[in-house]
Each structure stands twice: as structure tokens, then as C-alpha cells.
Scaffold this motif. Structure first.
Motif, short mmCIF file in Angstrom:
data_model
loop_
_atom_site.label_atom_id
_atom_site.label_comp_id
_atom_site.label_asym_id
_atom_site.label_seq_id
_atom_site.Cartn_x
_atom_site.Cartn_y
_atom_site.Cartn_z
N SER A 1 0.60 -1.51 -0.05
CA SER A 1 0.10 -0.15 -0.29
C SER A 1 0.87 1.57 -0.15
O SER A 1 0.61 2.29 -0.92
N ARG B 1 2.83 1.86 -3.42
CA ARG B 1 1.58 2.42 -4.13
C ARG B 1 1.54 4.12 -4.23
O ARG B 1 1.05 5.13 -4.76
N THR B 2 1.36 4.65 -3.19
CA THR B 2 1.32 5.68 -2.18
C THR B 2 1.75 6.46 -2.96
O THR B 2 1.73 7.43 -3.85
N LEU C 1 2.82 6.69 -6.52
CA LEU C 1 1.61 7.63 -7.68
C LEU C 1 2.45 9.20 -6.93
O LEU C 1 2.05 10.05 -8.46
N GLN D 1 -3.95 11.25 -10.68
CA GLN D 1 -4.95 10.30 -9.63
C GLN D 1 -5.00 10.49 -8.54
O GLN D 1 -3.66 10.65 -8.31
N GLU D 2 -5.62 10.69 -7.32
CA GLU D 2 -5.12 10.76 -5.94
C GLU D 2 -4.19 9.78 -5.64
O GLU D 2 -4.52 8.36 -6.10
N ALA D 3 -3.22 9.67 -4.42
CA ALA D 3 -2.93 8.27 -4.04
C ALA D 3 -3.90 7.75 -3.22
O ALA D 3 -4.29 6.78 -2.89
N CYS D 4 -5.56 8.12 -2.56
CA CYS D 4 -6.20 8.08 -2.14
C CYS D 4 -7.68 6.19 -2.81
O CYS D 4 -7.02 7.73 -4.32
N PRO D 5 -7.69 5.52 -2.61
CA PRO D 5 -8.10 4.54 -3.73
C PRO D 5 -8.98 5.02 -4.02
O PRO D 5 -9.51 4.15 -4.96
N LEU D 6 -10.25 5.87 -3.20
CA LEU D 6 -11.14 6.22 -3.15
C LEU D 6 -11.41 7.31 -4.78
O LEU D 6 -11.83 7.74 -5.04
N ASN D 7 -9.47 7.91 -4.89
CA ASN D 7 -9.62 9.04 -5.17
C ASN D 7 -10.02 10.51 -4.62
O ASN D 7 -10.78 11.28 -5.44
N THR E 1 -4.40 13.80 -1.55
CA THR E 1 -2.81 13.09 -1.27
C THR E 1 -2.21 13.40 -2.75
O THR E 1 -0.94 15.05 -2.30
#
Length: 323
Positions: free
Chosen positions: A9, A12-13, A16, A145-151, A155
Motif C-alpha cells: 500500500s 503504491r502511494t 503515485l 489520480q489521488e493516492a487515495c484508493p477512492l480518489n 493526497t
């Protein structure tokens, strides 16, 4: 959460956000140059504003600008609508941050900023937004894309805004020729401030606390002077009070290897002549370099005539926070 891969995780952050920052390099254009020219020409102060997470980034930007030679402060856009607009003068420049570029609290201020004739610079993720179109320069910090998985959570977008703000501040710093000493004046309580602002005169031992003997003094009496003053050294002066040498703890250890009479031996016969000295008015950091280069633990400070006015050792520099 069992078996969750935290490392994956985090990677990935970071990936991105790294990609988002890399994309900024392709968007540095005339807008960035215009922003820098506008800020350099400002005769007042830089007023930074932003709402929510953009406001947090804005506060950091204002602090960075202020500490690197560009007077700046942060104004909350909500408070500006209720009286704090009075903090902005016609000689100022406003920097507004918003990822959408349409933040209501900031957009409300645009007519007032325009009426005052205050130049507006925006940092937004939408070059076609209300804020961007009202600005003399818009710094594009859009992210795919935001790093937040919900976009959803800011972030990647706050990271690009932070980096763009740093790029702006450092470009201004370099254009102004802002020096390390200038930085120290903005940070007098920090270690850099101590290194660059503290003079040797502020920490040296002077007057009666300075260990000194004349050339005819016996080695025994010179050691007594060293013991009384507690600096691990004594200076040796001639009849004109000029410093002609130094005797240190290291010299004493070397002398002990010889068969000598401590009562009969003169200090002038065992001292180190032509010793390293510092000049009154030197920065303590300069004195530290002299000592480090010469691999010595103490020295004397002399005036323009070569008369000793002070002495110090490495412990004095340590206590002052210079080391």
C-alpha cells in the motif's frame, strides 16, 4: 486487518505521488516565470490563502517564503470575508491555492482582490477554473489520480501543490541572491543561526579569565596558570604584550617524555611558537574551521596589533552550539 500488505500500500502511494511530482516538470512554462517576476516586483508582502488541505499547504508556503527572503503571511479565506481582507494592501500580491480552482470561499474574494488591483497568482489543478482564469499566472498542479484508493482524499494533489510552492520559493531565493547568513537572520534560534551569527567575542574567555604568562615564567608556574584558568592552555607574551606562543595539555604530554626540571625550565623553551590564532570579530564558525583544519583544541584571539584579547577551546564551541 490480518494479512494486509502495508508495504504494498505504501509503495503504491509513494509511486503515485512520485509520478504526480514528475509530471510537474513538463508544466513549468511562462506562467511560472510570470509568477516569479510578479513576486519579485512586489513592494508589499505575499498574502497566501487556501481552504482545507490547500490551506495547510498554503501556510507552509507562506512560512517557507518568509524564511527565505520573501515577506509573506497566510490569511484564511473564510476570515478574509469577515474582516481580514483589511490585512491585504494594494502593494501586496496574493497567492491562492485550490485543487479544483473553484473553492467558494476563495472565489468570493476574487472581485475584492481585482478591485484593489492586487495581482493574483493561483496554484490549482484546473487551468480552466474560475480562480485560474482570474490570475496573472496559474501554476498547474493537476494530477491524474489521488493516492487515495477512492480518489477522494487530497493526497497526490496536495503533494504537487507543496512541491510547486517549494519550487516557487527556491526560485525566488536564488533570484534574490539570498545567502546562508540571510537565512540565519530568519532563524536566530536554530543551529544554523548560531553558526552564522555568533562571534568569537561572544564566547571567548577574556580579561582575568584568560591564561597568560611571560616568556621568563618557569614551566611549573605556567602549569599553575593553566590549572587556575582551566582551559587546558596558556598563552605566552613578550615584553610588548604580544602573543609569541602557546603551551597546551598536548605540549605538556610531549614534555613529560623528556628529563627536565619543571622549576628551572622556562616556558619559552617548550612553548609552540607561531601558533594559530583567530582575530577579534571573527564568526565562531570560522574559528571552528581554523581549529579543525589545524587539528587543535584551543587557541587565542588577538586584535589588529597582535595583542591577545581572548582564549577559547573546543568545549566553548560545543557549549555555544557551534559544533
Amino acid at each position: 486487518m490480518p494479512n494486509f500488505d502495508y508495504i504494498a500500500s505504501a509503495r503504491r502511494t509513494i509511486g503515485l505521488e512520485r509520478d504526480a511530482v514528475d509530471s510537474l516538470l513538463q508544466r513549468l512554462d511562462k506562467h511560472f516565470e510570470t509568477a516569479c517576476d510578479t513576486l519579485l516586483a512586489c513592494t508589499g508582502r505575499i498574502v497566501v490563502t487556501g481552504m482545507g488541505k490547500s490551506g495547510h499547504i498554503g501556510r507552509k508556503l507562506a512560512a517557507t517564503l518568509a524564511s527565505t527572503g520573501t515577506p509573506a503571511f497566510f490569511v484564511h479565506p473564510g476570515e478574509a470575508s469577515h474582516g481580514d481582507m483589511g490585512m491585504i494592501t494594494p502593494s501586496d500580491v496574493v497567492i491562492a491555492l485550490s485543487n479544483s480552482g473553484n473553492t467558494a470561499e476563495v472565489v468570493t474574494l476574487l472581485p475584492l482582490i481585482k478591485r484593489m488591483g492586487v495581482p493574483l497568482i493561483t496554484i490549482t489543478g484546473n487551468p480552466a477554473s474560475t480562480m485560474a482564469l482570474a490570475a496573472v499566472a496559474n501554476l498547474d498542479t493537476a494530477v491524474e489520480q489521488e493516492a487515495c484508493p477512492l480518489n477522494l482524499a487530497p493526497t497526490s494533489s496536495t503533494t504537487t501543490a507543496l512541491v510547486m510552492g517549494d519550487a516557487l520559493a527556491i526560485a525566488l531565493l536564488e533570484a534574490r541572491g539570498f545567502s546562508a547568513e540571510d537565512f540565519a537572520f530568519s532563524h536566530p534560534g536554530g543551529s544554523l543561526g548560531r553558526r552564522l551569527l555568533l562571534l568569537v567575542d561572544d564566547i571567548m574567555h577574556s580579561g582575568d579569565t584568560m591564561p597568560l604568562v611571560d616568556q621568563q615564567t618557569s614551566l611549573r608556574d605556567a602549569l599553575l596558570e593553566m590549572t587556575r584558568k582551566g582551559l587546558g592552555l596558556t598563552g605566552v607574551i613578550d615584553e610588548q604584550q604580544q602573543l609569541v606562543g602557546i603551551f597546551t595539555d598536548g605540549d605538556l604530554r610531549r614534555t613529560l617524555d623528556q628529563s627536565i626540571d619543571f622549576n628551572a625550565m622556562r616556558i619559552a623553551d617548550v612553548m609552540t611558537a607561531h601558533c594559530k590564532t583567530a582575530r577579534s570579530g571573527m564568526l565562531a564558525a570560522e574559528v571552528l574551521k581554523i581549529m579543525e583544519d589545524a587539528k587543535i583544541n584551543g587557541l587565542f584571539v588577538v586584535d589588529a596589533e597582535g595583542l591577545p584579547v581572548g582564549a577559547l577551546n573546543m568545549h566553548d564551541l560545543l557549549r555555544a552550539g557551534v559544533v
